[in-house]
Design an enzyme around this catalytic site. Structure first.
Site, mmCIF file in Angstrom:
data_model
loop_
_atom_site.group_PDB
_atom_site.id
_atom_site.type_symbol
_atom_site.label_atom_id
_atom_site.label_comp_id
_atom_site.label_asym_id
_atom_site.label_seq_id
_atom_site.Cartn_x
_atom_site.Cartn_y
_atom_site.Cartn_z
ATOM 1 N N ILE A 13 6.228 -9.661 -7.324
ATOM 2 C CA ILE A 13 5.522 -10.773 -7.967
ATOM 3 C C ILE A 13 5.632 -10.686 -9.488
ATOM 4 O O ILE A 13 5.710 -11.700 -10.172
ATOM 5 C CB ILE A 13 4.043 -10.823 -7.508
ATOM 6 C CG1 ILE A 13 3.406 -12.168 -7.872
ATOM 7 C CG2 ILE A 13 3.245 -9.671 -8.101
ATOM 8 C CD1 ILE A 13 3.976 -13.335 -7.116
ATOM 9 N N SER A 35 4.130 1.457 -14.557
ATOM 10 C CA SER A 35 4.628 1.500 -13.181
ATOM 11 C C SER A 35 5.269 2.844 -12.896
ATOM 12 O O SER A 35 5.886 3.434 -13.782
ATOM 13 C CB SER A 35 5.653 0.383 -12.958
ATOM 14 O OG SER A 35 6.240 0.475 -11.680
ATOM 15 N N ARG A 36 5.130 3.298 -11.664
ATOM 16 C CA ARG A 36 5.807 4.522 -11.239
ATOM 17 C C ARG A 36 7.150 4.232 -10.591
ATOM 18 O O ARG A 36 7.920 5.148 -10.318
ATOM 19 C CB ARG A 36 4.924 5.297 -10.256
ATOM 20 C CG ARG A 36 3.695 5.941 -10.884
ATOM 21 C CD ARG A 36 3.013 6.886 -9.905
ATOM 22 N NE ARG A 36 1.922 7.624 -10.532
ATOM 23 C CZ ARG A 36 0.667 7.221 -10.569
ATOM 24 N NH1 ARG A 36 0.347 6.071 -9.997
ATOM 25 N NH2 ARG A 36 -0.262 7.944 -11.147
ATOM 26 N N LYS A 89 -4.089 -12.269 -7.837
ATOM 27 C CA LYS A 89 -4.914 -12.472 -6.645
ATOM 28 C C LYS A 89 -4.462 -11.507 -5.533
ATOM 29 O O LYS A 89 -3.281 -11.146 -5.487
ATOM 30 C CB LYS A 89 -4.846 -13.924 -6.166
ATOM 31 C CG LYS A 89 -3.473 -14.360 -5.621
ATOM 32 C CD LYS A 89 -3.310 -14.007 -4.146
ATOM 33 C CE LYS A 89 -1.903 -14.173 -3.690
ATOM 34 N NZ LYS A 89 -1.655 -13.593 -2.361
ATOM 35 N N ASP A 167 -3.610 -12.224 2.730
ATOM 36 C CA ASP A 167 -2.973 -12.113 1.414
ATOM 37 C C ASP A 167 -2.356 -13.451 1.021
ATOM 38 O O ASP A 167 -2.633 -13.955 -0.070
ATOM 39 C CB ASP A 167 -1.923 -11.001 1.404
ATOM 40 C CG ASP A 167 -1.251 -10.878 0.044
ATOM 41 O OD1 ASP A 167 -1.864 -10.308 -0.875
ATOM 42 O OD2 ASP A 167 -0.111 -11.380 -0.107
#
Length: 306
Positions: A13, A35-36, A89, A167
């Site tokens: 996303i 971020s990993r 969201k 979701d």
């Protein structure tokens, strides 16, 4: 001066929606990734929010595009550091987590934006305006998509807190609560859980908006044509909002709409909130999902694998 923002969570996303919207918005300067699993070309990338805050990098706001599980801790750390926060969201894993973040943002005097991107679809505003003042007779939501196409390998969606079919289904609820003139209340629910999973793969809800019955069906195993449609019968005709809010028809006649700019509109709204040190936190769609888990009859379905 543009708002210096870090994007937290560089998944699908973020790549598809957040990064292009930010790069096109002159109100923001995208200065870092957190971020990993992947970063953003030519920008510093930090493993977690703690590393970002400890780095001394000049950041004013963060946008969180991580899965909802664990998001509260990230947002809380950002708010306590005086940063403005935007939430993808669903805004967090539970209603109480979002309520807590809203209180913390208020105490810190910074902006918190719990986003519902489908409310920004091209025809949602027009649908709300057309329904205003009409007598509603019934409404029907059909939100059916293939999880393997839209969420390939995303195991977290079917884990506790991942919401499963809700979701995507929460997008429909976010639209319905925006366009229907009276509050949407859950009456009953039927939730199908795969035998090997902890979140529903399909659901049927019976709701009511005032005296208007509203039926909703959500399916994560839809093959062939996908559907993201809301149909409302009124005393003045039938409204059909399709393609996730992008298209509107009244009694079969298409109503022209502008370009679909869901995420650009979200970031324009966030920029306004940051400048005003104001928050926009609507819990209604998440509360309806929580109500479905509270009231829902649980049905065991066949095991699911990606």
């Amino acid at each position: 001066m543009p708002i210096r923002l870090a994007l937290v969570g560089i998944g699908k996303i973020a790549q598809d929606q957040h990064i292009p919207a930010l790069q096109a918005n002159k109100s923001f300067e995208l200065v870092a990734a957190v971020s990993r699993s992947g970063g953003i070309e030519n920008l510093p990338c930090f493993a977690d929010i703690g590393d970002l805050l400890a780095s001394g990098l000049d950041v004013e706001a963060v946008s969180l595009a991580t899965p909802p599980q664990g998001r509260h801790a990230i947002a809380r750390a950002a708010l306590e550091a005086g940063l403005h926060v935007m939430l993808e969201k669903p805004p967090a894993a539970t209603v109480s987590e979002v309520a807590d973040l809203a209180a913390r943002a208020r105490d810190a005097g910074v902006a918190l934006f719990a986003t519902w991107h489908s409310r920004e679809a091209a025809s949602v505003d027009a649908a709300r305006k057309w329904l205003a003042g009409k007598t509603l007779r019934s409404a029907r939501i059909d939100w059916r998509e293939d999880i393997r196409v839209w969420h390939p390998g995303q195991e977290w969606i079917l884990q506790p807190g991942g919401l499963g079919v809700f979701d995507p289904g929460i997008n429909a609820l976010s639209i319905a609560t925006a366009i229907l003139p009276e509050a949407l209340l859950l009456q009953s629910a039927r939730l199908e859980f795969p035998a090997n999973r902890q979140a529903p793969i399909a659901a049927e809800l019976s709701l009511r908006s005032g005296e208007t019955p509203v039926e909703a069906a959500f399916d994560f195993l839809q093959t062939g044509p996908q559907s993201w449609d809301i149909v409302v019968e009124t005393d003045a005709g039938r409204l059909v909002l399709s393609d996730g809010g992008q298209r509107l028809a009244i009694d079969g006649a298409e109503v022209s709409a502008g370009a679909n700019e869901e995420y650009p509109r979200l970031y324009r709204r966030f920029a306004s909130l940051v400048r005003e040190n104001a928050s926009d936190v609507d819990l209604t769609p998440l509360q309806l999902v929580a109500d479905a888990f509270l009231l829902g009859e649980r049905i065991e379905a066949s095991p699911f694998s990606f």
